[in-house]
Every structure is written in structure tokens, then in C-alpha cells.
Design a protein around this motif. Structure first.
Motif, PDB file in Angstrom:
ATOM      1  N   PHE A   1     -81.491 -32.089  34.102  1.00 41.34           N
ATOM      2  CA  PHE A   1     -80.882 -32.060  32.775  1.00 41.34           C
ATOM      3  C   PHE A   1     -81.797 -32.750  31.763  1.00 41.34           C
ATOM      4  O   PHE A   1     -82.508 -33.700  32.099  1.00 41.34           O
ATOM      5  N   GLU A   2     -81.762 -32.249  30.535  1.00 44.43           N
ATOM      6  CA  GLU A   2     -82.563 -32.873  29.480  1.00 44.43           C
ATOM      7  C   GLU A   2     -82.029 -34.272  29.206  1.00 44.43           C
ATOM      8  O   GLU A   2     -80.810 -34.473  29.126  1.00 44.43           O
ATOM      9  N   PRO A   3     -82.915 -35.268  29.086  1.00 46.08           N
ATOM     10  CA  PRO A   3     -82.466 -36.646  28.854  1.00 46.08           C
ATOM     11  C   PRO A   3     -81.662 -36.777  27.563  1.00 46.08           C
ATOM     12  O   PRO A   3     -81.867 -36.033  26.604  1.00 46.08           O
ATOM     13  N   GLU A   4     -80.748 -37.734  27.568  1.00 45.89           N
ATOM     14  CA  GLU A   4     -79.914 -38.010  26.405  1.00 45.89           C
ATOM     15  C   GLU A   4     -80.334 -39.340  25.777  1.00 45.89           C
ATOM     16  O   GLU A   4     -80.891 -40.203  26.443  1.00 45.89           O
ATOM     17  N   GLY A   5     -80.025 -39.490  24.489  1.00 47.43           N
ATOM     18  CA  GLY A   5     -80.317 -40.747  23.805  1.00 47.43           C
ATOM     19  C   GLY A   5     -80.741 -40.503  22.372  1.00 47.43           C
ATOM     20  O   GLY A   5     -81.312 -39.453  22.049  1.00 47.43           O
ATOM     21  N   ALA A   6     -80.474 -41.484  21.530  1.00 49.61           N
ATOM     22  CA  ALA A   6     -80.765 -41.348  20.100  1.00 49.61           C
ATOM     23  C   ALA A   6     -82.198 -41.737  19.762  1.00 49.61           C
ATOM     24  O   ALA A   6     -82.702 -41.374  18.690  1.00 49.61           O
ATOM     25  N   ASP A   7     -82.858 -42.470  20.607  1.00 48.74           N
ATOM     26  CA  ASP A   7     -84.219 -42.918  20.341  1.00 48.74           C
ATOM     27  C   ASP A   7     -85.199 -41.825  20.773  1.00 48.74           C
ATOM     28  O   ASP A   7     -85.367 -41.549  21.957  1.00 48.74           O
TER      29      ASP A   7
ATOM     30  N   ALA B   1     -88.257 -49.505  32.827  1.00 49.61           N
ATOM     31  CA  ALA B   1     -88.635 -50.043  31.518  1.00 49.61           C
ATOM     32  C   ALA B   1     -90.094 -49.678  31.277  1.00 49.61           C
ATOM     33  O   ALA B   1     -90.989 -50.158  31.981  1.00 49.61           O
ATOM     34  N   LEU B   2     -90.337 -48.829  30.287  1.00 47.83           N
ATOM     35  CA  LEU B   2     -91.686 -48.356  29.993  1.00 47.83           C
ATOM     36  C   LEU B   2     -92.115 -48.836  28.615  1.00 47.83           C
ATOM     37  O   LEU B   2     -91.341 -48.735  27.656  1.00 47.83           O
ATOM     38  N   PRO B   3     -93.328 -49.374  28.492  1.00 51.36           N
ATOM     39  CA  PRO B   3     -93.805 -49.755  27.157  1.00 51.36           C
ATOM     40  C   PRO B   3     -93.971 -48.522  26.280  1.00 51.36           C
ATOM     41  O   PRO B   3     -94.410 -47.466  26.751  1.00 51.36           O
ATOM     42  N   ARG B   4     -93.604 -48.662  25.034  1.00 58.52           N
ATOM     43  CA  ARG B   4     -93.709 -47.508  24.123  1.00 58.52           C
ATOM     44  C   ARG B   4     -95.162 -47.076  23.943  1.00 58.52           C
ATOM     45  O   ARG B   4     -95.456 -45.904  23.755  1.00 58.52           O
ATOM     46  N   LYS B   5     -96.078 -48.047  23.965  1.00 58.41           N
ATOM     47  CA  LYS B   5     -97.497 -47.743  23.799  1.00 58.41           C
ATOM     48  C   LYS B   5     -98.236 -48.114  25.087  1.00 58.41           C
ATOM     49  O   LYS B   5     -97.937 -49.102  25.739  1.00 58.41           O
ATOM     50  N   GLY B   6     -99.241 -47.319  25.400  1.00 59.47           N
ATOM     51  CA  GLY B   6    -100.039 -47.609  26.583  1.00 59.47           C
ATOM     52  C   GLY B   6     -99.236 -47.622  27.863  1.00 59.47           C
ATOM     53  O   GLY B   6     -99.376 -48.521  28.682  1.00 59.47           O
ATOM     54  N   SER B   7     -98.376 -46.628  28.035  1.00 62.60           N
ATOM     55  CA  SER B   7     -97.452 -46.631  29.169  1.00 62.60           C
ATOM     56  C   SER B   7     -98.036 -45.988  30.419  1.00 62.60           C
ATOM     57  O   SER B   7     -97.323 -45.789  31.386  1.00 62.60           O
ATOM     58  N   GLY B   8     -99.346 -45.667  30.442  1.00 61.41           N
ATOM     59  CA  GLY B   8     -99.933 -44.932  31.558  1.00 61.41           C
ATOM     60  C   GLY B   8     -99.658 -45.523  32.926  1.00 61.41           C
ATOM     61  O   GLY B   8     -99.013 -44.882  33.764  1.00 61.41           O
TER      62      GLY B   8
ATOM     63  N   SER C   1     -85.504 -50.493  23.216  1.00 59.94           N
ATOM     64  CA  SER C   1     -85.269 -51.929  23.227  1.00 59.94           C
ATOM     65  C   SER C   1     -86.563 -52.627  22.836  1.00 59.94           C
ATOM     66  O   SER C   1     -87.412 -52.901  23.685  1.00 59.94           O
ATOM     67  N   GLY C   2     -86.733 -52.872  21.527  1.00 61.42           N
ATOM     68  CA  GLY C   2     -87.953 -53.484  21.031  1.00 61.42           C
ATOM     69  C   GLY C   2     -89.150 -52.590  21.302  1.00 61.42           C
ATOM     70  O   GLY C   2     -89.162 -51.416  20.915  1.00 61.42           O
ATOM     71  N   ASP C   3     -90.160 -53.142  22.001  1.00 61.16           N
ATOM     72  CA  ASP C   3     -91.363 -52.354  22.281  1.00 61.16           C
ATOM     73  C   ASP C   3     -91.269 -51.622  23.614  1.00 61.16           C
ATOM     74  O   ASP C   3     -92.263 -51.133  24.132  1.00 61.16           O
ATOM     75  N   GLN C   4     -90.049 -51.535  24.175  1.00 62.56           N
ATOM     76  CA  GLN C   4     -89.863 -50.848  25.447  1.00 62.56           C
ATOM     77  C   GLN C   4     -88.887 -49.687  25.312  1.00 62.56           C
ATOM     78  O   GLN C   4     -88.013 -49.688  24.444  1.00 62.56           O
ATOM     79  N   ALA C   5     -89.086 -48.702  26.191  1.00 62.61           N
ATOM     80  CA  ALA C   5     -88.119 -47.617  26.353  1.00 62.61           C
ATOM     81  C   ALA C   5     -87.425 -47.830  27.696  1.00 62.61           C
ATOM     82  O   ALA C   5     -88.087 -47.990  28.723  1.00 62.61           O
ATOM     83  N   ILE C   6     -86.105 -47.879  27.688  1.00 61.44           N
ATOM     84  CA  ILE C   6     -85.328 -48.081  28.905  1.00 61.44           C
ATOM     85  C   ILE C   6     -84.800 -46.723  29.360  1.00 61.44           C
ATOM     86  O   ILE C   6     -84.057 -46.064  28.624  1.00 61.44           O
ATOM     87  N   ILE C   7     -85.185 -46.307  30.546  1.00 60.75           N
ATOM     88  CA  ILE C   7     -84.788 -44.996  31.084  1.00 60.75           C
ATOM     89  C   ILE C   7     -83.866 -45.239  32.279  1.00 60.75           C
ATOM     90  O   ILE C   7     -84.298 -45.791  33.302  1.00 60.75           O
ATOM     91  N   MET C   8     -82.614 -44.850  32.149  1.00 56.20           N
ATOM     92  CA  MET C   8     -81.651 -44.937  33.249  1.00 56.20           C
ATOM     93  C   MET C   8     -81.533 -43.557  33.891  1.00 56.20           C
ATOM     94  O   MET C   8     -81.135 -42.593  33.218  1.00 56.20           O
ATOM     95  N   VAL C   9     -81.907 -43.447  35.151  1.00 55.46           N
ATOM     96  CA  VAL C   9     -81.891 -42.155  35.853  1.00 55.46           C
ATOM     97  C   VAL C   9     -80.787 -42.164  36.893  1.00 55.46           C
ATOM     98  O   VAL C   9     -80.657 -43.127  37.662  1.00 55.46           O
ATOM     99  N   MET C  10     -80.000 -41.100  36.901  1.00 56.45           N
ATOM    100  CA  MET C  10     -78.915 -40.949  37.880  1.00 56.45           C
ATOM    101  C   MET C  10     -79.119 -39.669  38.699  1.00 56.45           C
ATOM    102  O   MET C  10     -79.405 -38.620  38.115  1.00 56.45           O
ATOM    103  N   LEU C  11     -78.961 -39.787  40.005  1.00 56.13           N
ATOM    104  CA  LEU C  11     -78.970 -38.620  40.886  1.00 56.13           C
ATOM    105  C   LEU C  11     -77.560 -38.391  41.402  1.00 56.13           C
ATOM    106  O   LEU C  11     -76.880 -39.342  41.808  1.00 56.13           O
TER     107      LEU C  11
END
Length: 507
Positions: free
Chosen positions: A152-158, A231-238, A206-216
Motif C-alpha cells: 500500500f502507498e504510505p500515508e502521512g501529511a509530511d 527513523a531516517l535522517p531527512r538529509k544524507g539518509s543513504g 520529527s525535526g530533522d528525521q522522518a519516522i516510518i512506521m511499517v506494519m505487516l
């Protein structure tokens, strides 16, 4: 509306049974053919570019591919959704049925992609090899009854968090779908309650991070199987994104295996990366009984790999015959998927075994170019670099190799590769730690016990040495210290480093 892509005879993309929506351009049709025949119906954009614009400079070829894809989507109009895309990849939707049933043309058997002329040498070579492999293979086997992996396509306003979530979910799901195997479909196309699982994500900033909650969730029951937070940094997340990809891919694979039905064809991944004859033979028998996966490119490659392990671990009475079988499996796998990174990586591994250092380096580098995030390609390239005496590069590659999904499944194997690189550089304490970690992950693996016996004896740990030797004798009934000292016993690195004093210990 149902879509069928017919590939035997002239290429035809049919909608609703009788509406021909085949794109007119040769390269547009070639895109459909390449995606339909790729593992998981998915290719890296750079691999697609190499097949269709191999003679164009990098940026020029990339621009030409972007224009081709725009034109193809316009030609498909309301059916443009059959092309799915994400960062660095393109895929053919699972909603398209690929028809490889035999046909006839002018009273003779029809040819695969008949009349398709792209005039690119890379594509021409690929098409010729694939036609030959299809002729050798005969009629295509019936499609396996695979479970569904609904994404499913991820949900969220950000928006930025949602983009990172989409990259994570789609990349991990595609990798997992190949390893299970399963049919990956968009969640929007899900109907009823088929067997399989679904992947959902909620993305928050959340500030300089993107919080991804994944459910199976299990599709048949609706039961939630697992939740992961990334928790992935918005920049340089490689690096963080690569680690999250490996973790999520592994979780999807493990969840699918946990809920697998008795009749479901699945890859016996744990047994494939084991070290004992019983488990390796069991894996081979399961793949042989399920030709729908055992005769595919990945299945054939894995059957070659387990034979390599049987040879390496002295688990076969006829290593020459097993080597010939492994080479035969890889030859067939390369005919089915000549650009597949797994196939190329395992072909390189056999080259290493045969001491073809240049060939192993070339094939493993090619695999890494085609799939830059392949942990298997990095693992095999590390082996080839060790063979070439480039030990620092080998260790650096081994450390990078340990962060992918296949490395998580076969952790002992990846840790042993790191251990050998550390030993070659004289990092004996680190090598002992890696060997102990490999043993913790796979108590049946003999290589770690061989190295632990030698390394513990070197530092005067007699009790630890005795423990390693006694466990080794239990796993390897014909083991003796004299055998370990013989030139054919698989302890090349210990021999090279002058660390076989344990063989004269009398323990």
C-alpha cells in the motif's frame, strides 16, 4: 480491466481480451519485454539504459530513457499504471499477465518477441541469448501458486517523510518478493482475502528525521504480524536507508515463511546458507520438487551455490561431479537472466573456486554495477579481492557487504568472509571475534571452529582450543589434526598465516 502481454510471436499488449494497446515504437515494446522477463518484473533504470542506449554517453542515454518512458506512458494512456516506478527502478505491474504459451507463425513455431528490432548491441545480445534459452527450455511451466505481497502507498501529511517511506517500502518489498517468492501487487488492486501479506506504512516528520512506521498483516486473517519503526535522517539518509531496507526485507521474508502454507513453493533460505550435508541436500530436494521456483534463475543459482558449499565443506564424495552440476545450473541461470546480480555473483564465486581471479573480479564487479546495493555481489567481490591479494580492499568490501537482507539471512557466511579478511591483515583478535559470532549464528558451521581452534591455541587458551576441536570432531567424524595439517584441507588462510601449530598440539 485485465491485461495480457503476449511475448511469443509479435509482441501484443491486450486489454479486456480484444483491445490491442501495444505501443508502436520498437524501444517502447522492448521496455515491456525487458521488464516482463526480469526477476520480479523489475529492473534498475541504469540496467534498462544499458540495454537500450548502450552506445550513448551516460547523461545522453539517461535523457533518452526518460523521454522513452514518457512516450510509453502517453501511448498506454489510461493503462499507463502498468509501469510502476520508484527511485532508480522501473517495474511491470503484477496486474499484467505475461503469456509465454507457444504459438505459430506462417506454419512454423513462433519466435519470442518476433520482429522486434531495436538496433542496440546489448539488447540484441540479450534477446538472442533469451531466445536460445527458451528454445532449450521448451514450453514454459505453469505459473506457481504464489502468495500475494500487497504493498500500500504510505500515508502521512509530511511529503518528504512519505517519499522516504515509499522508497523504503517499495524497495524492501521488491527484494523480499524475489526471495520468498511472492507476487507483489499494489494494495489498491487487492481483491478478496488471498493468501499472503500486506505492507502498510505511516510516515511522520520529527525535526530533522522522518519516522516510518511499517506494519505487516496476514491477508487471510487480517492479523497484524509485525510492526517496525525506522527513523531516517531527512538529509544524507543513504547508510540509514540501506540498513532499514535490509531489516525490513528480512522481516517480510521471515513473516512470509512463518505463515507459508504446506503446499506453497518457497525458497528454503535457512538451509541454503547452512553448512551440513543433511540440510543442504534437503534444500536441494525441495527446490527440485518445486520446478516453478527451482528452475528459475534464482533457484538454479541457489542450487549451484549449495553444491559449492558441499564441495568446500568436504560434504560430497564426488566434488568434480558436483562442480560440473553447479556450472550447468549457472549456465542455465545466466541464459534465463543474463543481467541478474545474484546469477553473476555466484558465477564469480565459482570462478574464484577455480582460481580464475581475473574472471571472478570481472563478474563480481559487473554484478555490483548492475545492482549497486547487492550484498551478495559485495560478498563475492570481497572474496575475489582476497584472491588477488588486495586484503584491505577485501575487508572494506566485506564490511559493506554485511548490511543487506541476504547477509542477515546468511549471517555466518558473511561473518566468515569478514574473518578471513581480518586474518589476512593480521587482525587476529578481531578475526577471532568474527569467528565466534559466526559460530553463534550457525553452530553447525565447521569453518569457524577450525579458525577458533587455531586462534585460541595461538593465544594459549587450551580449554577453548579443546572445546573447538571436540565440537569439530562431532560435526566432522573423520577429522584429525593430521588431516587439518594436510595441504588439501580447507584452511588456506591459516596455512598461509603460519597458524597451524594446533595441528602439532596433540590435543
Amino acid at each position: 480491466m485485465s491485461l495480457v502481454l503476449r511475448l511469443i510471436g509479435p509482441i501484443r499488449l491486450m486489454a479486456g481480451g480484444d483491445q490491442d494497446i501495444t505501443p508502436r515504437g520498437a524501444k517502447a515494446r522492448a521496455v515491456l519485454v525487458l521488464l516482463a522477463m526480469a526477476p520480479g518484473r523489475r529492473m534498475a533504470r541504469v540496467a534498462l539504459q544499458d540495454k537500450l542506449y548502450s552506445e550513448s554517453p551516460g547523461e545522453q542515454g539517461a535523457a533518452a530513457l526518460r523521454q522513452l518512458l514518457r512516450d510509453l506512458r502517453l501511448a498506454l494512456a489510461g493503462h499507463a499504471g502498468v509501469l510502476e516506478s520508484g527511485p532508480g527502478w522501473l517495474a511491470l505491474s503484477g496486474a499484467v499477465q505475461v503469456d509465454l504459451s507457444p504459438g505459430a507463425s506462417a506454419g512454423r513455431p513462433a519466435e519470442f518477441a518476433e520482429g522486434l528490432d531495436v538496433a542496440d548491441p546489448e539488447f540484441d545480445d540479450w534477446l538472442r541469448d533469451l531466445r536460445l534459452s527458451l528454445e532449450d527450455a521448451g514450453p514454459a511451466p505453469p505459473s506457481p501458486r504464489l502468495p500475494v505481497l500487497a504493498v500500500f502507498e504510505p500515508e502521512g501529511a509530511d511529503d518528504q517523510a512519505r517519499l522516504l517511506g515509499a522508497m523504503l517500502v517499495h524497495e524492501a518489498s521488491a527484494k523480499a518478493a524475489e526471495l520468498i517468492p511472492s507476487d507483489m501487487i499494489p494494495g489498491a488492486m487487492l481483491q478478496g482475502r488471498p493468501r499472503g501479506q500486506s505492507v502498510h506504512a505511516i510516515c511522520l516528520g520529527s525535526g530533522d528525521q522522518a519516522i516510518i512506521m511499517v506494519m505487516l498483516r496476514d491477508l487471510a486473517t487480517g492479523q497484524q504480524i509485525m510492526t517496525q519503526r525506522h527513523a531516517l535522517p531527512r538529509k544524507g539518509s543513504g547508510p540509514a536507508l540501506r540498513q532499514a531496507l535490509a531489516t525490513l526485507t528480512y522481516a517480510i521474508v521471515q513473516a512470509a515463511l512463518r505463515f507459508a502454507a504446506p503446499d506453497q513453493p518457497i525458497f528454503p533460505l535457512a538451509d541454503l546458507f547452512s553448512f551440513t550435508r543433511q540440510r543442504l541436500i534437503r534444500a536441494d530436494e525441495r527446490l527440485e520438487r518445486a520446478p516453478e521456483i527451482g528452475e528459475g534463475a534464482l533457484g538454479l543459482s541457489m542450487r549451484a551455490y549449495l553444491r559449492y558449499t558441499l564441495i568446500l565443506e568436504r560434504q560430497t564424495h564426488d566434488p568434480e561431479a558436483r562442480l560440473a552440476e553447479a556450472e550447468g545450473f549457472l549456465h542455465r541461470a545466466r541464459a534465463l537472466a543474463p543481467g541478474d546480480a545474484t546469477v553473476l555473483s555466484l558465477s564469480a564465486l565459482l570462478r574464484s573456486w577455480k582460481r580464475d581471479v581475473a574472471g571472478a573480479l570481472d563478474l563480481s564487479r559487473l554484478a555490483l554495477r548492475l545492482c549497486p546495493d547487492s550484498d551478495l555481489a559485495r560478498h563475492v567481490l570481497s572474496q575475489a579481492l582476497t584472491d588477488a591479494g588486495r586484503d584491505r580492499e577485501a575487508l572494506a568490501m566485506a564490511l559493506r557487504a554485511g548490511t543487506g537482507p541476504m547477509a542477515l539471512i546468511g549471517q555466518a557466511t558473511w561473518l566468515l568472509r569478514r574473518m578471513v579478511s581480518q586474518m589476512r591483515l593480521g587482525q587476529l583478535d578481531h578475526a577471532e571475534e568474527s569467528a565466534a559470532a559466526a559460530l553463534a549464528h550457525a553452530p553447525d558451521n565447521r569453518p569457524s571452529l577450525r579458525f577458533l581452534a587455531a586462534l585460541r591455541y595461538r593465544r594459549g587458551d587450551e580449554a577453548g582450543t579443546v572445546d573447538a576441536l571436540s565440537r569439530l570432531r562431532a560435526l566432522e567424524p573423520d577429522f584429525t589434526l593430521d588431516l587439518m595439517a594436510s595441504p588439501d584441507y580447507p584452511v588456506t588462510t591459516l596455512r598461509r598465516m603460519g597458524l597451524l601449530d594446533v595441528t602439532r598440539s596433540g590435543l
